[in-house]
Design an enzyme around this catalytic site. Structure first.
Site, PDB file in Angstrom:
ATOM      1  N   ASP A 175      43.832  38.744  46.030  1.00  6.22           N
ATOM      2  CA  ASP A 175      45.077  37.992  46.360  1.00  6.22           C
ATOM      3  C   ASP A 175      44.819  36.996  47.769  1.00  6.22           C
ATOM      4  O   ASP A 175      44.326  37.804  48.715  1.00  6.22           O
ATOM      5  CB  ASP A 175      45.889  39.111  46.818  1.00  6.22           C
ATOM      6  CG  ASP A 175      46.440  39.998  45.433  1.00  6.22           C
ATOM      7  OD1 ASP A 175      46.825  39.184  44.372  1.00  6.22           O
ATOM      8  OD2 ASP A 175      46.044  40.948  45.443  1.00  6.22           O
ATOM      9  N   ASP A 222      37.371  38.618  47.415  1.00  5.24           N
ATOM     10  CA  ASP A 222      38.747  39.269  47.674  1.00  5.24           C
ATOM     11  C   ASP A 222      39.595  38.659  46.280  1.00  5.24           C
ATOM     12  O   ASP A 222      39.183  37.622  45.694  1.00  5.24           O
ATOM     13  CB  ASP A 222      39.399  39.111  48.867  1.00  5.24           C
ATOM     14  CG  ASP A 222      40.910  39.006  49.048  1.00  5.24           C
ATOM     15  OD1 ASP A 222      41.288  40.425  48.598  1.00  5.24           O
ATOM     16  OD2 ASP A 222      41.757  38.467  49.205  1.00  5.24           O
TER      17      ASP A 222
HETATM   18  C1  XBP Z   1      46.336  42.138  48.798  1.00  4.68           C
HETATM   19  C2  XBP Z   1      47.343  43.421  48.743  1.00  4.68           C
HETATM   20  C3  XBP Z   1      47.979  43.949  47.451  1.00  4.68           C
HETATM   21  C4  XBP Z   1      48.911  42.954  46.873  1.00  4.68           C
HETATM   22  C5  XBP Z   1      49.727  43.789  45.972  1.00  4.68           C
HETATM   23  O1  XBP Z   1      45.165  42.611  48.816  1.00  4.68           O
HETATM   24  O2  XBP Z   1      47.622  43.875  49.882  1.00  4.68           O
HETATM   25  O3  XBP Z   1      48.482  45.047  47.997  1.00  4.68           O
HETATM   26  O4  XBP Z   1      49.722  42.406  48.062  1.00  4.68           O
HETATM   27  O5  XBP Z   1      48.961  44.394  45.003  1.00  4.68           O
HETATM   28  P1  XBP Z   1      43.708  41.915  48.371  1.00  4.68           P
HETATM   29  P2  XBP Z   1      49.462  45.828  44.597  1.00  4.68           P
HETATM   30  O6  XBP Z   1      43.907  40.487  49.040  1.00  4.68           O
HETATM   31  O7  XBP Z   1      42.635  42.706  49.074  1.00  4.68           O
HETATM   32  O8  XBP Z   1      43.658  41.884  47.025  1.00  4.68           O
HETATM   33  O9  XBP Z   1      50.962  46.022  44.424  1.00  4.68           O
HETATM   34  O10 XBP Z   1      48.634  46.081  43.189  1.00  4.68           O
HETATM   35  O11 XBP Z   1      48.784  46.790  45.447  1.00  4.68           O
HETATM   36 MG    MG Z   2      43.697  38.810  50.198  1.00  2.00          MG
END
Ligand code: XBP
Ligand code: MG
Length: 230
Positions: A10, A8
């Site tokens: 973020d 993953d």
């Molecule tokens: C994290 C998210 C993302 C980010 C923002 O998901 O939910 O929406 O907060 O990015 P993961 P965007 O941990 O699966 O990466 O604004 O580009 O959606």
């Molecule tokens: Mg995440």
């Protein structure tokens, strides 16, 4: 046997959510909208994955018609702001991630990404933290804007597996959130979770392997050992 690790982005590769929050707020301010997401509100909103979906949910929640705003355009501006902030170099990989990537690579494992965020943000993160192209570091990248349903749906992990050409049994997912864990498991994957700032304190299932950070599983052997624990 373990043949691939699917990361993953973020909260897992790096603590990026405060930068996302800043980018959202900067855009709201730049467009004179008078909206602001504080940390408490952002924690609630993180239950909705995807930036566009998050904005629409917030508006509906506050009694504003999401159709009255050009959310795709607003989100494009947010991505531009986020990638510019990322290039500022404040974000580092989480502890253990760089070592795990290096040792997995040395051990012949394949590396993949399965994320809700969009491709420009992945490229900006890997460029800023590793000084390389994301496509050089990862064999496969599956991003949120490529699938119909974002996490907790399995789509993005299924896409990563399809591109890896591997069955789920030969891979493991690394995640920081419940939505991520549910997505990985729905795709049939084993999943190790290391909670991040915004997901610490969330309730994870009892049978979910948890680690404080990735330093204890920074080699494929350590990761396999953890997966074998009852
Ligand atoms: C994290 C998210 C993302 C980010 C923002 O998901 O939910 O929406 O907060 O990015 P993961 P965007 O941990 O699966 O990466 O604004 O580009 O959606
Ligand atoms: Mg995440």
């Amino acid at each position: 046997t373990l043949r691939a690790i699917i990361f993953d982005v973020d909260g897992t590769l790096a603590e990026t959510e405060e930068l996302h929050r800043r980018a959202f707020n900067d855009c709201f301010a730049a467009q004179g909208l008078g909206w602001h997401w504080d940390q408490h509100r952002y924690r609630e909103l993180l239950r909705v994955t995807g930036g566009k979906e998050r904005i629409a949910h917030d508006l509906a929640d506050r009694g504003i018609d999401p159709a009255a705003h050009d959310i795709p355009a607003l989100h494009r501006a947010k991505t531009e702001r986020y990638t510019a902030l990322m290039a500022g170099g404040e974000i580092a990989l989480r502890p253990g991630i760089a070592a795990l990537i290096a040792s997995a690579r040395a051990g012949g494992l394949r590396l993949a990404i399965a994320t809700t965020t969009s491709r420009p943000n992945i490229d900006a993160l890997i460029r800023a933290t590793m000084g390389r192209d994301a496509s050089e570091v990862f064999d496969v990248i599956a991003a949120g804007d490529e699938v119909a349903a974002k996490k907790p749906a399995p789509d993005v992990y299924l896409l990563a597996l399809r591109r890896l050409g591997l069955p789920a049994a030969h891979a493991v997912a690394l995640e920081d959130s419940l939505n991520g864990l549910l997505s990985a498991r729905a795709a049939g994957l084993r999943c190790v979770v290391s909670p991040a700032t915004y997901t610490r304190g969330d309730a994870f299932p009892d049978d979910c392997p948890l680690v404080a950070d990735f330093t204890d599983i920074s080699t494929p052997a350590a990761l396999e050992m953890l997966l074998r624990e009852p």
